[in-house]
Scaffold this motif. Structure first.
Motif, PDB file in Angstrom:
ATOM      1  N   SER A  52       1.721 -56.854 -14.704  1.00 26.07           N
ATOM      2  CA  SER A  52       2.504 -55.777 -15.118  1.00 26.07           C
ATOM      3  C   SER A  52       2.434 -55.767 -16.603  1.00 26.07           C
ATOM      4  CB  SER A  52       4.096 -55.784 -14.813  1.00 26.07           C
ATOM      5  OG  SER A  52       4.649 -56.903 -15.270  1.00 26.07           O
ATOM      6  N   CYS A  53       1.674 -56.371 -17.202  1.00 26.78           N
ATOM      7  CA  CYS A  53       1.549 -56.680 -18.631  1.00 26.78           C
ATOM      8  C   CYS A  53       1.317 -55.154 -19.258  1.00 26.78           C
ATOM      9  CB  CYS A  53       0.239 -57.530 -19.013  1.00 26.78           C
ATOM     10  SG  CYS A  53      -0.111 -57.644 -20.890  1.00 26.78           S
ATOM     11  N   PRO A  54       2.263 -55.038 -20.244  1.00 19.27           N
ATOM     12  CA  PRO A  54       2.377 -53.471 -20.747  1.00 19.27           C
ATOM     13  C   PRO A  54       1.359 -53.546 -21.907  1.00 19.27           C
ATOM     14  CG  PRO A  54       4.201 -54.877 -21.572  1.00 19.27           C
ATOM     15  CD  PRO A  54       3.481 -55.839 -20.426  1.00 19.27           C
ATOM     16  N   HIS A  55       0.693 -54.690 -22.584  1.00 20.18           N
ATOM     17  CA  HIS A  55      -0.306 -54.533 -23.522  1.00 20.18           C
ATOM     18  C   HIS A  55      -1.671 -54.038 -22.769  1.00 20.18           C
ATOM     19  CE1 HIS A  55      -1.910 -55.320 -27.408  1.00 20.18           C
ATOM     20  NE2 HIS A  55      -3.129 -56.050 -26.843  1.00 20.18           N
ATOM     21  N   SER A  56      -1.937 -54.766 -21.785  1.00 20.48           N
ATOM     22  CA  SER A  56      -3.052 -54.375 -20.923  1.00 20.48           C
ATOM     23  C   SER A  56      -2.874 -52.882 -20.646  1.00 20.48           C
ATOM     24  CB  SER A  56      -3.187 -55.122 -19.625  1.00 20.48           C
ATOM     25  OG  SER A  56      -3.388 -56.465 -20.014  1.00 20.48           O
ATOM     26  N   ARG A  57      -2.044 -52.421 -20.049  1.00 16.03           N
ATOM     27  CA  ARG A  57      -1.771 -50.912 -19.719  1.00 16.03           C
ATOM     28  C   ARG A  57      -2.020 -50.019 -20.951  1.00 16.03           C
ATOM     29  NH1 ARG A  57       3.584 -50.777 -15.621  1.00 16.03           N
ATOM     30  NH2 ARG A  57       2.753 -52.060 -13.970  1.00 16.03           N
ATOM     31  N   MET A  58      -1.393 -50.553 -22.083  1.00 16.09           N
ATOM     32  CA  MET A  58      -1.523 -49.787 -23.362  1.00 16.09           C
ATOM     33  C   MET A  58      -2.956 -49.820 -23.777  1.00 16.09           C
ATOM     34  SD  MET A  58      -2.147 -50.304 -26.710  1.00 16.09           S
ATOM     35  CE  MET A  58      -1.827 -51.912 -27.178  1.00 16.09           C
ATOM     36  N   LEU A  59      -3.683 -50.790 -23.670  1.00 18.57           N
ATOM     37  CA  LEU A  59      -5.242 -50.752 -24.011  1.00 18.57           C
ATOM     38  C   LEU A  59      -5.804 -49.826 -22.964  1.00 18.57           C
ATOM     39  CD1 LEU A  59      -5.530 -54.693 -24.620  1.00 18.57           C
ATOM     40  CD2 LEU A  59      -5.550 -52.947 -26.330  1.00 18.57           C
ATOM     41  N   VAL A  64       2.112 -45.671 -25.088  1.00 14.83           N
ATOM     42  CA  VAL A  64       3.121 -46.436 -25.372  1.00 14.83           C
ATOM     43  C   VAL A  64       3.523 -46.720 -23.751  1.00 14.83           C
ATOM     44  CG1 VAL A  64       5.513 -46.691 -26.165  1.00 14.83           C
ATOM     45  CG2 VAL A  64       4.027 -45.611 -27.375  1.00 14.83           C
ATOM     46  N   HIS A  65       3.766 -48.188 -23.638  1.00 20.19           N
ATOM     47  CA  HIS A  65       4.396 -48.537 -22.203  1.00 20.19           C
ATOM     48  C   HIS A  65       5.640 -49.686 -22.494  1.00 20.19           C
ATOM     49  CE1 HIS A  65       1.214 -47.194 -19.285  1.00 20.19           C
ATOM     50  NE2 HIS A  65       0.632 -47.307 -20.428  1.00 20.19           N
ATOM     51  N   THR A  66       6.487 -49.308 -21.463  1.00 19.44           N
ATOM     52  CA  THR A  66       7.709 -50.097 -21.447  1.00 19.44           C
ATOM     53  C   THR A  66       7.999 -50.689 -20.144  1.00 19.44           C
ATOM     54  OG1 THR A  66       8.514 -48.655 -23.024  1.00 19.44           O
ATOM     55  CG2 THR A  66      10.015 -50.142 -21.962  1.00 19.44           C
ATOM     56  N   ILE A  67       8.417 -51.990 -20.162  1.00 21.28           N
ATOM     57  CA  ILE A  67       8.782 -52.750 -18.856  1.00 21.28           C
ATOM     58  C   ILE A  67      10.098 -53.404 -19.045  1.00 21.28           C
ATOM     59  CG2 ILE A  67       6.374 -52.655 -17.970  1.00 21.28           C
ATOM     60  CD1 ILE A  67       6.629 -55.811 -18.633  1.00 21.28           C
ATOM     61  N   GLU A  68      10.866 -53.770 -18.153  1.00 22.46           N
ATOM     62  CA  GLU A  68      11.760 -54.561 -17.720  1.00 22.46           C
ATOM     63  C   GLU A  68      11.448 -55.903 -16.897  1.00 22.46           C
ATOM     64  OE1 GLU A  68      15.263 -52.778 -16.921  1.00 22.46           O
ATOM     65  OE2 GLU A  68      15.399 -51.487 -18.917  1.00 22.46           O
ATOM     66  N   TYR A  69      11.612 -57.026 -17.405  1.00 20.24           N
ATOM     67  CA  TYR A  69      11.379 -58.306 -16.510  1.00 20.24           C
ATOM     68  C   TYR A  69      12.258 -59.606 -17.038  1.00 20.24           C
ATOM     69  CZ  TYR A  69       8.549 -60.992 -19.884  1.00 20.24           C
ATOM     70  OH  TYR A  69       8.084 -61.494 -21.024  1.00 20.24           O
ATOM     71  N   PHE A  70      12.500 -60.311 -16.195  1.00 18.34           N
ATOM     72  CA  PHE A  70      13.104 -61.661 -16.352  1.00 18.34           C
ATOM     73  C   PHE A  70      12.191 -62.574 -16.931  1.00 18.34           C
ATOM     74  CE2 PHE A  70      14.956 -65.956 -15.444  1.00 18.34           C
ATOM     75  CZ  PHE A  70      16.150 -65.585 -16.400  1.00 18.34           C
TER      76      PHE A  70
END
Length: 238
Positions: A52-59, A64-70
């Motif tokens: 779910s890496c948002p940086h990978s999705r952004m690239l 812009v990508h946003t996630i919530e995780y523990f």
């Protein structure tokens, strides 16, 4: 560095270029120690890049990508927002990561879930009480039982209207995304109070042992749910 959020600048290979003081403190490492290392090696307990890496999705998308995780390493819930960094030609050269601590919001959500569970139990109790009323209805004479049933319905509607409206109103307020953590805590407290009042009304209905009525607007009568227990027993004995 004055911002409490964890902020880092990464290149297009996930390598850390720079990070602010809050992130250095959270990772117990300086920028010099992490510079050039891939972010997931420093950020995650397992040292691996997550699906779910948002940086990978952004690239991949340039958006812009946003996630919530523990994050186990930091022992907290994070909301991570990644925005692209572009060069003069518009090509993506990296991204800016902003991680916000949302532990308090998650705790409030958990409290709300527990309150909802308690409310469901109260509703189940109310359904049980209503079923008992229906069973009693079948055992009594039609006209008399209908009269008692209408009186019970009037008493229930009268007693439950105010806490039910408070309950629904505070649930609606909780659904507004702009509510602060303090406001959400207040709404949850009011939901609990309303749920407690509903549970008390259910208890009174279940323990009803008299047929005393009181006048109600509109020229009708409703059962008096507030008759003291000793008074009701004395009336029945007489």
């Amino acid at each position: 560095n004055a911002v409490p959020d964890l902020i880092a600048i990464l290149d297009d290979q996930h390598r850390i270029i720079k990070m602010n003081a809050a992130m250095e403190t959270a990772l117990c490492a300086s920028t010099d120690a992490c510079q050039g290392r891939q972010c997931f090696n420093c950020m995650h307990t397992d040292g691996l890049m997550h699906d779910s890496c948002p940086h990978s999705r952004m690239l991949a998308t340039g958006e812009v990508h946003t996630i919530e995780y523990f994050e186990p390493k930091l022992k907290r819930w994070l909301q991570v927002r990644v925005s692209p960094l572009r060069d003069a030609s518009g090509a993506i050269m990296g991204g800016v990561h902003v991680a916000t601590d949302i532990n308090s919001h998650k705790e409030l959500e958990d409290r709300l879930a527990r309150r909802n569970t308690a409310l469901q139990e109260s509703v189940a109790s109310l359904e049980t009480a209503n079923q008992r009323i229906v069973e009693q209805q079948k055992q009594l004479i039609k006209e008399e039982r209908l009269k008692v049933l209408l009186q019970m319905a009037g008493a229930t509607a009268h007693e439950m209207n105010q806490p039910l409206m408070a309950l629904l109103g505070n649930i609606e307020l909780l659904q507004h995304n702009r509510s602060t953590a303090e406001q959400k805590a207040t709404h949850i407290q009011r939901i609990g109070e309303a749920g407690g009042k509903l549970a008390e009304i259910v208890r009174k209905i279940q323990n009803l042992r008299h047929d005393e009525v009181r006048p109600y607007p509109g020229g009708v009568t409703i059962l008096d749910l507030h008759l003291p227990k000793g008074d009701s027993e004395g009336r029945q004995a007489s």
